[in-house]
Enzyme design. Sequence first.
Site, PDB file in Angstrom:
ATOM      1  N   ASP A 125      68.803  36.749 -50.654  1.00  0.00           N
ATOM      2  CA  ASP A 125      69.875  37.703 -50.374  1.00  0.00           C
ATOM      3  C   ASP A 125      70.968  37.070 -49.512  1.00  0.00           C
ATOM      4  O   ASP A 125      70.724  36.110 -48.767  1.00  0.00           O
ATOM      5  CB  ASP A 125      69.289  38.929 -49.663  1.00  0.00           C
ATOM      6  N   ARG A 159      82.818  36.133 -54.029  1.00  0.00           N
ATOM      7  CA  ARG A 159      81.365  36.321 -53.967  1.00  0.00           C
ATOM      8  C   ARG A 159      80.624  35.327 -54.860  1.00  0.00           C
ATOM      9  O   ARG A 159      79.551  34.843 -54.500  1.00  0.00           O
ATOM     10  CB  ARG A 159      81.005  37.756 -54.390  1.00  0.00           C
ATOM     11  N   HIS A 202      76.851  32.557 -54.872  1.00  0.00           N
ATOM     12  CA  HIS A 202      75.790  32.361 -55.859  1.00  0.00           C
ATOM     13  C   HIS A 202      75.722  30.894 -56.290  1.00  0.00           C
ATOM     14  O   HIS A 202      74.630  30.337 -56.457  1.00  0.00           O
ATOM     15  CB  HIS A 202      76.033  33.255 -57.077  1.00  0.00           C
ATOM     16  N   SER A 204      66.710  44.767 -61.865  1.00  0.00           N
ATOM     17  CA  SER A 204      67.156  45.666 -62.934  1.00  0.00           C
ATOM     18  C   SER A 204      68.311  46.542 -62.465  1.00  0.00           C
ATOM     19  O   SER A 204      69.064  47.078 -63.284  1.00  0.00           O
ATOM     20  CB  SER A 204      65.988  46.531 -63.408  1.00  0.00           C
ATOM     21  N   ASN A 220      70.761  45.297 -60.535  1.00  0.00           N
ATOM     22  CA  ASN A 220      71.942  44.444 -60.351  1.00  0.00           C
ATOM     23  C   ASN A 220      72.952  44.548 -61.495  1.00  0.00           C
ATOM     24  O   ASN A 220      74.096  44.096 -61.350  1.00  0.00           O
ATOM     25  CB  ASN A 220      71.535  42.982 -60.174  1.00  0.00           C
ATOM     26  N   TRP A 221      72.540  45.149 -62.620  1.00  0.00           N
ATOM     27  CA  TRP A 221      73.488  45.318 -63.720  1.00  0.00           C
ATOM     28  C   TRP A 221      74.645  46.240 -63.324  1.00  0.00           C
ATOM     29  O   TRP A 221      75.657  46.295 -64.022  1.00  0.00           O
ATOM     30  CB  TRP A 221      72.776  45.892 -64.946  1.00  0.00           C
ATOM     31  N   ARG A 276      76.533  45.862 -60.822  1.00  0.00           N
ATOM     32  CA  ARG A 276      77.567  45.092 -60.145  1.00  0.00           C
ATOM     33  C   ARG A 276      78.772  44.897 -61.076  1.00  0.00           C
ATOM     34  O   ARG A 276      78.667  45.102 -62.290  1.00  0.00           O
ATOM     35  CB  ARG A 276      77.010  43.742 -59.710  1.00  0.00           C
ATOM     36  N   GLU A 336      52.355  38.631 -46.022  1.00  0.00           N
ATOM     37  CA  GLU A 336      53.024  38.498 -44.735  1.00  0.00           C
ATOM     38  C   GLU A 336      54.533  38.454 -45.010  1.00  0.00           C
ATOM     39  O   GLU A 336      54.980  37.774 -45.931  1.00  0.00           O
ATOM     40  CB  GLU A 336      52.586  37.206 -44.032  1.00  0.00           C
TER      41      GLU A 336
END
Length: 254
Positions: free
Chosen positions: A26, A39, A43, A72, A74-75, A77, A213
């Site tokens: 992230d 942005r 990436h 699923s 994120n589409w 965006r 953890e």
Amino acid sequence: MNDSPVNESSSPATAPMPRHVAIIMDGNGRWAQLRGMPRIEGHRRGVDTVRMVCEACTELKIKVLTLYCLSSENWKRPQQEIDFLMELFKQYLIEERDLIMKQDLKLQVIGRKHRLPADVLSEMQTTLQLSANNQGTKLQLAVDYGGRDEIAQAAQAIAQGVQDGRLQIDAIDEQCVSDHLFTAGQPDVDLMIRTGGEMRVSNFLLWQLSYAELWVTETCWPEFSREDFDAALNGFAARDRRFGGIKTSNLGDV
């Protein structure tokens, strides 16, 4: 949950290793925007971090590394960002093939991958086939993936098995569910790392994270370094993993 303290007396080379590391990568977009970049540049820079973590897992002989590449959700965006992510994923599958083979990584992709563009699917299939017999770390990319969807698909498969007479209802237990997940045959996640500071699991490997953890860092993915990864591994080694029980030495304190 902030960064776990590092166990100064151990190093990743000698500390107990997690069998399965899962990472929510992230902060790419935020990292770029804070630097006045689009942005998508975040990436792009994040691919270098993926390469570093893969090399570290190979060196440390970690069995499974699962990376949350595209959820699923994120589409939703902007289409320009989605198109860039698809192109970046295709480029990764092509450009990293030599490194995947050199490091003996076995690629696996989980999620509704059939919904990806045809050119991406073609390159993905090529890389999957090339690495199919590799014996090193399993590099598992979660693409168009959702944890609830994975469990729902497992439930459908189990129900079909009962309907077809291949499965008895009293045989449905935790192991049965695990055997119908995308990750069938793999160890559950021992260590889940999230970069970017958010305090949630975001529908990622919900079943497999049951006893994982958690290690969360404010560092965004493009800046996540080998030192950060080592700190997470040392933090894992310092944890007292009781899986709901207590140590025998502590029984007198009950």
